[in-house]
Scaffold this motif. Sequence first.
Motif, mmCIF file in Angstrom:
data_model
loop_
_atom_site.group_PDB
_atom_site.id
_atom_site.type_symbol
_atom_site.label_atom_id
_atom_site.label_comp_id
_atom_site.label_asym_id
_atom_site.label_seq_id
_atom_site.Cartn_x
_atom_site.Cartn_y
_atom_site.Cartn_z
ATOM 1 N N SER A 39 6.682 4.114 4.685
ATOM 2 C CA SER A 39 5.675 5.018 4.117
ATOM 3 C C SER A 39 6.115 5.707 2.822
ATOM 4 O O SER A 39 5.329 5.806 1.881
ATOM 5 N N ARG A 129 3.708 5.480 15.414
ATOM 6 C CA ARG A 129 2.479 5.059 16.086
ATOM 7 C C ARG A 129 2.216 5.876 17.344
ATOM 8 O O ARG A 129 1.077 5.997 17.789
ATOM 9 N N ALA A 192 0.867 8.956 5.740
ATOM 10 C CA ALA A 192 0.663 7.872 6.703
ATOM 11 C C ALA A 192 -0.291 6.855 6.105
ATOM 12 O O ALA A 192 -1.281 7.215 5.468
ATOM 13 N N LYS A 197 -1.574 3.409 12.231
ATOM 14 C CA LYS A 197 -1.292 4.842 12.354
ATOM 15 C C LYS A 197 -2.551 5.658 12.648
ATOM 16 O O LYS A 197 -2.478 6.882 12.807
ATOM 17 N N ALA A 232 -5.600 4.627 7.656
ATOM 18 C CA ALA A 232 -4.980 5.593 8.577
ATOM 19 C C ALA A 232 -5.966 6.694 8.948
ATOM 20 O O ALA A 232 -5.854 7.297 10.027
#
Length: 238
Positions: A39, A129, A192, A197, A232
Amino acid sequence: MKVIVTKDYDGLSKEAFKVMKAVLDEKPNAVLGLATGSSPEGLYAEMVKDHEENGTSYKDVVTYNLDEYVGIDRNDPQSYYTFMNDHLFKHVDINPDNTHVPYGSTAEDAKKYDDEVKGVDIQLLGIGRNGHIGFNEPGTPFDERTHIVELTESTRDANKRFFDDDITKVPEKAISQGIGTVMDAKKILLIANGASKADAVKAMIEGPVTTECPASVLQNHPDCVVIVDAEAASKLSK
């Protein structure tokens, strides 16, 4: 909690850089809490680009990383120490003595590192996650300090892509700042990206504050910015 949704990962990285740069502009000797994983790679690339093109200096900056695997050599290609050098430290003018990545395997090692982490101006986070921040897995008490963590199978499975896709090569333990340590930071920046995610992001922002989603504690932080890409954010209700 301020939530920013961007179109894609590139936009996320640029928005995250704006937040980080504002801290550096205001305080050239800022204490940065840093994170690893896929990320933040784009954010670090933006920081390096800014240093090279605009001369933003890191010579007075101090950094503390969130976590590191237990039982992995510092110079191993998959160590977080190596990651930070490859993606940021060796490309800017930071003093290596001002960079700190936890290391060790005992409660004493964890306590020593926790005692060092002071005055963090901005703490960068990703999210797992399962909602973990750092390596603070579901069930971790919110007041936990830096500690040795038994990594869950889901976390090891998510990280096996860095270890030849072989979960048996992924370390079983890590040393990680605790949630209490993280929450001491003056400002928190969580990023994220990706559909994997989305459930964790929804639980963090819209769910109850519960140790089942460690990141949900960030709802209680006085200055938290969350930047997510469209994928996300896809399960958020608003």
